[in-house]
Each structure stands twice: as C-alpha cells, then as structure tokens.
Design a protein around this motif. Sequence first.
Motif, PDB file in Angstrom:
ATOM      1  N   SER A 166     -60.609 -13.948 -50.168  1.00 22.56           N
ATOM      2  CA  SER A 166     -61.015 -14.662 -51.235  1.00 22.56           C
ATOM      3  C   SER A 166     -62.821 -15.066 -51.074  1.00 22.56           C
ATOM      4  O   SER A 166     -63.548 -15.330 -51.759  1.00 22.56           O
ATOM      5  CB  SER A 166     -60.398 -15.930 -51.726  1.00 22.56           C
ATOM      6  OG  SER A 166     -60.329 -16.835 -50.611  1.00 22.56           O
ATOM      7  N   GLY A 167     -62.982 -15.060 -49.779  1.00 25.71           N
ATOM      8  CA  GLY A 167     -64.316 -15.515 -49.192  1.00 25.71           C
ATOM      9  C   GLY A 167     -65.179 -14.070 -49.221  1.00 25.71           C
ATOM     10  O   GLY A 167     -66.560 -14.259 -48.758  1.00 25.71           O
ATOM     11  N   GLY A 168     -64.602 -13.040 -49.259  1.00 25.87           N
ATOM     12  CA  GLY A 168     -65.498 -11.727 -49.617  1.00 25.87           C
ATOM     13  C   GLY A 168     -65.718 -11.099 -48.280  1.00 25.87           C
ATOM     14  O   GLY A 168     -66.759 -10.273 -48.208  1.00 25.87           O
ATOM     15  N   ASN A 183     -61.755 -18.661 -46.328  1.00 29.60           N
ATOM     16  CA  ASN A 183     -63.160 -19.171 -46.452  1.00 29.60           C
ATOM     17  C   ASN A 183     -63.787 -18.775 -44.955  1.00 29.60           C
ATOM     18  O   ASN A 183     -62.962 -18.128 -44.060  1.00 29.60           O
ATOM     19  CB  ASN A 183     -63.420 -20.262 -47.004  1.00 29.60           C
ATOM     20  CG  ASN A 183     -62.632 -21.647 -46.061  1.00 29.60           C
ATOM     21  OD1 ASN A 183     -62.415 -21.281 -45.135  1.00 29.60           O
ATOM     22  ND2 ASN A 183     -62.404 -22.438 -46.883  1.00 29.60           N
ATOM     23  N   SER A 184     -64.896 -19.470 -44.800  1.00 28.49           N
ATOM     24  CA  SER A 184     -65.560 -19.120 -43.457  1.00 28.49           C
ATOM     25  C   SER A 184     -64.918 -19.739 -42.397  1.00 28.49           C
ATOM     26  O   SER A 184     -65.067 -19.849 -40.936  1.00 28.49           O
ATOM     27  CB  SER A 184     -66.836 -19.422 -43.568  1.00 28.49           C
ATOM     28  OG  SER A 184     -67.186 -21.150 -43.509  1.00 28.49           O
ATOM     29  N   LEU A 185     -63.835 -20.928 -42.826  1.00 30.92           N
ATOM     30  CA  LEU A 185     -63.299 -21.648 -41.596  1.00 30.92           C
ATOM     31  C   LEU A 185     -61.724 -21.000 -41.356  1.00 30.92           C
ATOM     32  O   LEU A 185     -61.399 -21.479 -40.361  1.00 30.92           O
ATOM     33  CB  LEU A 185     -63.162 -23.117 -42.115  1.00 30.92           C
ATOM     34  CG  LEU A 185     -64.564 -23.918 -42.412  1.00 30.92           C
ATOM     35  CD1 LEU A 185     -64.056 -25.168 -43.179  1.00 30.92           C
ATOM     36  CD2 LEU A 185     -64.882 -24.304 -41.067  1.00 30.92           C
ATOM     37  N   GLY A 186     -61.242 -20.240 -42.140  1.00 26.52           N
ATOM     38  CA  GLY A 186     -59.839 -19.731 -41.612  1.00 26.52           C
ATOM     39  C   GLY A 186     -58.922 -19.347 -42.819  1.00 26.52           C
ATOM     40  O   GLY A 186     -59.581 -19.211 -44.040  1.00 26.52           O
ATOM     41  N   VAL A 187     -57.855 -19.085 -42.829  1.00 24.94           N
ATOM     42  CA  VAL A 187     -56.949 -18.617 -43.817  1.00 24.94           C
ATOM     43  C   VAL A 187     -55.957 -19.708 -44.100  1.00 24.94           C
ATOM     44  O   VAL A 187     -55.511 -20.198 -43.255  1.00 24.94           O
ATOM     45  CB  VAL A 187     -56.243 -17.426 -43.278  1.00 24.94           C
ATOM     46  CG1 VAL A 187     -55.179 -17.077 -44.511  1.00 24.94           C
ATOM     47  CG2 VAL A 187     -57.154 -16.295 -42.936  1.00 24.94           C
ATOM     48  N   LYS A 191     -59.950 -13.173 -38.099  1.00 25.43           N
ATOM     49  CA  LYS A 191     -61.124 -13.589 -36.904  1.00 25.43           C
ATOM     50  C   LYS A 191     -60.917 -15.016 -36.632  1.00 25.43           C
ATOM     51  O   LYS A 191     -61.258 -15.035 -35.264  1.00 25.43           O
ATOM     52  CB  LYS A 191     -62.461 -13.550 -37.602  1.00 25.43           C
ATOM     53  CG  LYS A 191     -63.427 -13.839 -36.650  1.00 25.43           C
ATOM     54  CD  LYS A 191     -63.998 -12.793 -35.608  1.00 25.43           C
ATOM     55  CE  LYS A 191     -64.103 -11.276 -36.133  1.00 25.43           C
ATOM     56  NZ  LYS A 191     -64.476 -10.415 -35.122  1.00 25.43           N
ATOM     57  N   HIS A 192     -60.266 -16.018 -37.134  1.00 21.86           N
ATOM     58  CA  HIS A 192     -60.017 -17.268 -36.840  1.00 21.86           C
ATOM     59  C   HIS A 192     -58.717 -17.550 -35.867  1.00 21.86           C
ATOM     60  O   HIS A 192     -58.475 -18.660 -35.833  1.00 21.86           O
ATOM     61  CB  HIS A 192     -60.130 -18.161 -37.992  1.00 21.86           C
ATOM     62  CG  HIS A 192     -61.266 -17.925 -38.695  1.00 21.86           C
ATOM     63  ND1 HIS A 192     -61.519 -17.023 -39.939  1.00 21.86           N
ATOM     64  CD2 HIS A 192     -62.319 -18.707 -38.875  1.00 21.86           C
ATOM     65  CE1 HIS A 192     -62.780 -17.091 -40.481  1.00 21.86           C
ATOM     66  NE2 HIS A 192     -63.343 -18.073 -39.848  1.00 21.86           N
ATOM     67  N   GLY A 193     -58.170 -16.464 -35.752  1.00 18.45           N
ATOM     68  CA  GLY A 193     -56.945 -16.602 -34.985  1.00 18.45           C
ATOM     69  C   GLY A 193     -55.522 -16.950 -35.993  1.00 18.45           C
ATOM     70  O   GLY A 193     -54.284 -17.208 -35.726  1.00 18.45           O
ATOM     71  N   ASP A 194     -55.789 -16.890 -37.490  1.00 13.70           N
ATOM     72  CA  ASP A 194     -54.600 -17.259 -38.176  1.00 13.70           C
ATOM     73  C   ASP A 194     -53.707 -15.825 -38.573  1.00 13.70           C
ATOM     74  O   ASP A 194     -54.312 -14.700 -38.664  1.00 13.70           O
ATOM     75  CB  ASP A 194     -55.064 -17.402 -39.772  1.00 13.70           C
ATOM     76  CG  ASP A 194     -56.082 -18.828 -39.663  1.00 13.70           C
ATOM     77  OD1 ASP A 194     -55.365 -19.785 -38.993  1.00 13.70           O
ATOM     78  OD2 ASP A 194     -57.288 -18.580 -39.871  1.00 13.70           O
ATOM     79  N   GLY A 226     -70.923 -20.687 -45.643  1.00 14.51           N
ATOM     80  CA  GLY A 226     -69.984 -21.914 -45.203  1.00 14.51           C
ATOM     81  C   GLY A 226     -70.383 -22.461 -43.965  1.00 14.51           C
ATOM     82  O   GLY A 226     -71.271 -22.578 -43.497  1.00 14.51           O
ATOM     83  N   ALA A 227     -69.316 -23.329 -43.497  1.00 14.88           N
ATOM     84  CA  ALA A 227     -69.387 -23.910 -42.301  1.00 14.88           C
ATOM     85  C   ALA A 227     -68.879 -23.331 -41.236  1.00 14.88           C
ATOM     86  O   ALA A 227     -68.689 -23.984 -39.873  1.00 14.88           O
ATOM     87  CB  ALA A 227     -68.540 -25.360 -42.702  1.00 14.88           C
ATOM     88  N   GLY A 228     -68.228 -22.290 -41.263  1.00 10.50           N
ATOM     89  CA  GLY A 228     -67.504 -21.707 -40.020  1.00 10.50           C
ATOM     90  C   GLY A 228     -68.327 -20.210 -39.839  1.00 10.50           C
ATOM     91  O   GLY A 228     -69.502 -20.162 -39.526  1.00 10.50           O
TER      92      GLY A 228
END
Length: 266
Positions: free
Chosen positions: A17-19, A48-52, A113-116, A252-254
Amino acid sequence: MAVSAPPRVLTIAGSDSGGGAGIQADLKTMLALGVHGMSVLTAVTAQNSLGVQGYWELPAEAVRAQYRSVVDDIGVQAVKTGMLASVTLVETVAELLADCPAPVVVDPVGVSKHGDPLLAAEAVATVRDRLLPHATLATPNLHEVAQLTGITVLEEGEMRPAADALLAHGPRWVLVKGGHLPGEAADLLAGRDGEEYWFRSPRYDNRHTHGTGCTLASAIAAELAKGSPMPEAVAAAKEYVTGAIRGGFALGAGIGPVDHGWRTRH
C-alpha cells in the motif's frame, strides 16, 4: 496505424500500500524498462515506511483465475513471483507455473525490508521443494538463503556453496544477492552447468532502499522478456537497481523507497 505490443511480463505477488515494493514496485520497474506489466495479486498488505502492519491472503481460486485470465488471452514472455504468503498459495502458483513456457524468476520473499514476515514459516519448505524446481532463476538474499538451505553466508567465499545448495533444488540459475555483506554490493549468478558470473556495484550511503529485491527480480524478468540471455539480463537489471538505490528518497517516517523513475530524472 497499428502499433505492436511490447514484451509482456507477469508479476505474481502481494500489494504494498505504500507503493515501494511488491506489485507496485514490479509494475513501475516494468514500465521503466519498456515492457508491459501484468499482475496476479496474492495478498494485500497494510504497509508504509515503518513496516507491515498486516496482510490478508487472497483465496487460491482468485489467484488461479487471475493467472488463467492473463496467460490464456494475452500471453507472457516472462513471469516473476514475489510474496506468496502461505503453503496453499505457494502450491497453487507452483502448479500454475509447471507448464509455463516463459522464463520464471522466483524471488523467494521471506520478510520485508523492516523484518516483518511475509511468508508463513511452514511454507518455506514448500517454496524450496515445490516452487524452485519451476524457476529459471531464483534471487534470494542472504536471509532467504539461510531460510531455504540452512547455510549462513558471512563472506563472499561462501556464496558459491550456498548457490550450489539452492541449485540442487531445481532452478536453472541462482542469483545470490550479497547486499547484506560489508564492502561492495556483490551478487553471484551461478548456473546448473557450473557457470559463474559476479556483478559488483558501489555501496551508496542511502538508507532508503525499500523495494530493492522486488525491483531487481522484476528488472531481470523484463530483460529476459526482451530476449536477453541470463548473464546480460542480470547485468542490465543490476545497473538499473543500483541507480534506483542511489536515487532512493525519504518517504514517511521510516525507510523510503528506491527511485524506479531515476532514469527520467538524471
């Protein structure tokens, strides 16, 4: 005036959804490289930029119907797989690809990328045993190498044995991505007949690298669809994704995405 269609590439993957990654990254990459991108959606993520924050799988019959709809009417010159989420979806896609006449690039997505996690733990063996045998090329990063083979790669010299372990499961080629090692970003393309090609690029001091794996696999599929032999396809894709990493931007913030349109802005 009649206009001929460009080469056609099908991505079978999840939505971001964050593209920055997933289906969205795949289609942006395909457009940038001059092929017509088509999609089979396997899952929807809230990301988003922070994760899933969550994901929801589509039913196997929806995946099967999307694939048949595209392949039976439009046809494909290459296929790329990404997030498949579950044992059922991996098995479904493996069955569909069993008689695919086009090259198949398998990106064995395990985590974001965030480890999710993006693949159920019990589905790893299904990817290895059911999907890899249908791959023309598999493109694991070092975390995915460890998931699929149990081999932990800590230095470049360990990448070829890891590639051989993956080749034993059936793909024609394996691209072991060494981006998580220190130093240059070095990737190894190894073939079932003993071929070995190394691809190196500078490492850029840019944390905005969301979507690199999806982008690289899609770029390789695009080049294969255009008729390039595997080593040339990987070289061209590596050059494209290196530029996209260099142009990655904050969002975003990540962790922001790579820049799929970097060639239009440089």
